[in-house]
Write a protein that holds these residues in place. Structure first.
Motif, PDB file in Angstrom:
ATOM      1  N   GLU A  70      -6.306   7.631  38.781  1.00 44.52           N
ATOM      2  CA  GLU A  70      -7.559   7.012  39.225  1.00 44.52           C
ATOM      3  C   GLU A  70      -7.719   5.579  38.697  1.00 44.52           C
ATOM      4  N   GLY A  71      -6.627   5.001  38.203  1.00 45.54           N
ATOM      5  CA  GLY A  71      -6.677   3.618  37.751  1.00 45.54           C
ATOM      6  C   GLY A  71      -7.024   3.425  36.296  1.00 45.54           C
ATOM      7  N   VAL A  72      -7.130   4.515  35.525  1.00 45.17           N
ATOM      8  CA  VAL A  72      -7.483   4.399  34.108  1.00 45.17           C
ATOM      9  C   VAL A  72      -6.501   5.208  33.257  1.00 45.17           C
ATOM     10  N   PRO A  73      -6.333   4.854  31.992  1.00 44.12           N
ATOM     11  CA  PRO A  73      -5.363   5.564  31.148  1.00 44.12           C
ATOM     12  C   PRO A  73      -5.796   6.991  30.841  1.00 44.12           C
ATOM     13  N   ASN A  74      -4.839   7.913  30.865  1.00 47.54           N
ATOM     14  CA  ASN A  74      -5.096   9.245  30.331  1.00 47.54           C
ATOM     15  C   ASN A  74      -4.665   9.263  28.864  1.00 47.54           C
ATOM     16  N   GLU A  75      -4.690  10.432  28.228  1.00 50.10           N
ATOM     17  CA  GLU A  75      -4.363  10.501  26.808  1.00 50.10           C
ATOM     18  C   GLU A  75      -2.929  10.053  26.529  1.00 50.10           C
ATOM     19  N   GLU A  76      -2.000  10.443  27.395  1.00 49.94           N
ATOM     20  CA  GLU A  76      -0.606  10.046  27.206  1.00 49.94           C
ATOM     21  C   GLU A  76      -0.451   8.522  27.327  1.00 49.94           C
ATOM     22  N   ASP A  77      -1.161   7.938  28.302  1.00 47.36           N
ATOM     23  CA  ASP A  77      -1.116   6.488  28.467  1.00 47.36           C
ATOM     24  C   ASP A  77      -1.678   5.779  27.232  1.00 47.36           C
ATOM     25  N   ALA A  78      -2.822   6.276  26.731  1.00 45.85           N
ATOM     26  CA  ALA A  78      -3.454   5.664  25.569  1.00 45.85           C
ATOM     27  C   ALA A  78      -2.535   5.709  24.354  1.00 45.85           C
ATOM     28  N   ALA A  79      -1.807   6.822  24.203  1.00 48.99           N
ATOM     29  CA  ALA A  79      -0.880   6.935  23.079  1.00 48.99           C
ATOM     30  C   ALA A  79       0.257   5.918  23.215  1.00 48.99           C
ATOM     31  N   ALA A  80       0.750   5.731  24.420  1.00 53.76           N
ATOM     32  CA  ALA A  80       1.826   4.757  24.646  1.00 53.76           C
ATOM     33  C   ALA A  80       1.350   3.344  24.340  1.00 53.76           C
ATOM     34  N   LEU A  81       0.108   3.045  24.674  1.00 54.34           N
ATOM     35  CA  LEU A  81      -0.426   1.705  24.437  1.00 54.34           C
ATOM     36  C   LEU A  81      -0.658   1.419  22.955  1.00 54.34           C
ATOM     37  N   ARG A  82      -0.751   2.475  22.160  1.00 56.51           N
ATOM     38  CA  ARG A  82      -0.939   2.269  20.713  1.00 56.51           C
ATOM     39  C   ARG A  82       0.368   1.958  19.994  1.00 56.51           C
ATOM     40  N   GLU A  83       1.495   2.101  20.690  1.00 54.41           N
ATOM     41  CA  GLU A  83       2.791   1.779  20.103  1.00 54.41           C
ATOM     42  C   GLU A  83       3.131   0.311  20.367  1.00 54.41           C
ATOM     43  N   PRO A  84       3.783  -0.372  19.438  1.00 54.17           N
ATOM     44  CA  PRO A  84       4.169  -1.771  19.681  1.00 54.17           C
ATOM     45  C   PRO A  84       5.066  -1.883  20.916  1.00 54.17           C
ATOM     46  N   SER A  85       4.693  -2.752  21.835  1.00 51.75           N
ATOM     47  CA  SER A  85       5.429  -2.859  23.096  1.00 51.75           C
ATOM     48  C   SER A  85       5.114  -4.189  23.755  1.00 51.75           C
ATOM     49  N   LEU A  86       5.836  -4.464  24.817  1.00 56.26           N
ATOM     50  CA  LEU A  86       5.522  -5.598  25.681  1.00 56.26           C
ATOM     51  C   LEU A  86       4.689  -5.045  26.829  1.00 56.26           C
ATOM     52  N   VAL A  87       3.386  -5.244  26.766  1.00 55.20           N
ATOM     53  CA  VAL A  87       2.445  -4.659  27.716  1.00 55.20           C
ATOM     54  C   VAL A  87       2.271  -5.608  28.898  1.00 55.20           C
ATOM     55  N   VAL A  88       2.511  -5.092  30.099  1.00 54.07           N
ATOM     56  CA  VAL A  88       2.410  -5.899  31.321  1.00 54.07           C
ATOM     57  C   VAL A  88       1.464  -5.177  32.273  1.00 54.07           C
ATOM     58  N   LEU A  89       0.208  -5.596  32.285  1.00 51.64           N
ATOM     59  CA  LEU A  89      -0.821  -4.884  33.045  1.00 51.64           C
ATOM     60  C   LEU A  89      -1.833  -5.865  33.632  1.00 51.64           C
ATOM     61  N   ALA A  90      -2.530  -5.406  34.665  1.00 48.31           N
ATOM     62  CA  ALA A  90      -3.631  -6.167  35.245  1.00 48.31           C
ATOM     63  C   ALA A  90      -4.922  -5.838  34.516  1.00 48.31           C
TER      64      ALA A  90
END
Length: 374
Positions: free
Chosen positions: A122-142
């Motif tokens: 639905e265009g928003v992060p779920n729990e798995e997405d939120a966990a991935a975003l908390r890890e150091p990464s190169l985030v490429v998002l709108a």
């Protein structure tokens, strides 16, 4: 008379931008890199435009790099971010991004970069997405999805992450102040802010800019589209005091439009998570009806909407963004249409669009009712 409800694709140039470009073409027409006085005059107005864009974005002028489009801005920012990110740092992105962003990330994946694709149901992060975003990464998002109109909290990532943010749809409506840190690149498009097509800008953190200068790398070519850059500066200066009231007005227009569409089709499906939508973009699916077909039918009646990104509109029969956001409900993608408004859309525009849409849908139902059974 056209009713234009496709502002997420292109915004008509504002008078301030056209006037500034005309004045520059008459009096500051020299090459900005030339050493003589006419070149210096051109350089002055170009730097003035850079300051105007920086003021609008809350950045420093030396962080603003002019390029030929929002697509080029994203490519420039992504390329610089890749150089900055350690080779082992994964890329985090989603299948809901603009086609130009997807192409960049997929190319990096083919070159050996690890990519973690967020689901963003639905265009928003779920729990798995939120966990991935908390890890150091190169985030490429709108920041604001170009089809669903949903907003992401792009600050909710690991402080060690590097961010490449597509701010193209968000920039006309909301402040970008939270993006101006030493690890964030973001892209703007003149065609969404009231400048003519052919200009974009990427915000490059100052330390990256200075490092490029020290190694004699050129971030901005010797011949940037500087007349349109001046138009972008003027458009940003004109937009700044209007941004907040424009969003409030656009939300009211979109709400009225959505109410009317629901009255026409009670089974209407609104795409994008409730409460996460910014407001000016309304993405809706009509059951048992091709979104592309409806776009074409309304176009014959001079009602301008879209069913996907402008660059894919002629080639895609359904919205790939809606398909990715509703992976278990493919019919939503088939029937999806995007209605994007601005503060300039009038009540008469909305009334005309609803009247024509209602008539088109009634005619389609009548035609289906008279089909001969096979």
């Amino acid at each position: 008379m056209f009713v234009y409800l496709d502002y997420a694709s292109l915004v008509p140039p504002v008078r301030e931008a056209l006037d500034a470009m005309h004045a520059a073409a008459e009096s500051g027409w020299g090459h900005p890199k030339a050493l003589h006085g006419i070149g210096a005059r051109a350089q002055y107005v170009l730097e003035q435009a850079r300051q105007q864009v920086a003021d609008y974005a809350g950045a420093m002028p030396q962080e603003i790099v002019f390029v030929g489009s929002g697509r080029e801005a994203l490519a420039c920012g992504f390329g610089l971010a890749l150089e900055l990110a350690p080779a082992a740092m994964p890329i985090v992105s989603s299948r809901l991004e603009h086609p130009s962003v997807l192409a960049l990330v997929e190319r990096a994946a083919r070159a050996g970069r690890v990519v973690h694709w967020l689901g963003l149901p639905e265009g928003v992060p779920n729990e798995e997405d939120a966990a991935a975003l908390r890890e150091p990464s190169l985030v490429v998002l709108a920041m604001c999805n170009h089809e669903l109109g949903t907003m992401l909290d792009v600050t909710a990532v690991s402080p060690q992450s590097i961010r490449v943010i597509d701010a193209v749809q968000a920039a006309p409506w909301v402040s970008l102040d939270t993006l101006n840190d030493e690890r964030t690149f973001y892209a703007l498009s003149g065609s969404k802010l009231g400048a003519p097509m052919g200009i974009g800008a990427v915000r490059v953190p100052s330390h990256v800019h200075y490092a490029a200068v020290n190694r004699r790398s050129v971030l901005e070519s010797d011949g940037p589209p500087w007349i349109t850059a001046i138009g972008l500066g003027a458009a940003c200066a004109a937009r700044a005091p209007r941004r907040e009231p424009a969003l409030a007005r656009a939300r009211l227009v979109a709400e009225r439009l959505l109410r009317g569409l629901r009255d026409i089709e009670p089974r209407l499906l609104v795409n994008g998570a409730e409460g996460a939508r910014l407001g000016p973009i309304a993405n809706v699916s009509f059951p048992d009806l091709s979104g592309k077909s409806l776009v074409e039918s309304l176009g014959l009646e001079r009602i301008c909407i879209s069913h996907t990104a402008a660059c894919r509109a002629r080639h895609s029969d359904a919205s790939p963004v809606v398909r990715a956001a509703y992976a278990n409900f493919p019919a939503r993608a088939d029937g999806a249409t995007r209605w994007s408004v601005s503060e300039h859309v009038t009540d008469d525009d909305v009334g005309r669009a609803l009247e024509v849409t209602g008539r088109v849908l009634r005619n389609r139902r009548t035609a289906r009712g008279h089909e001969t059974p096979r």
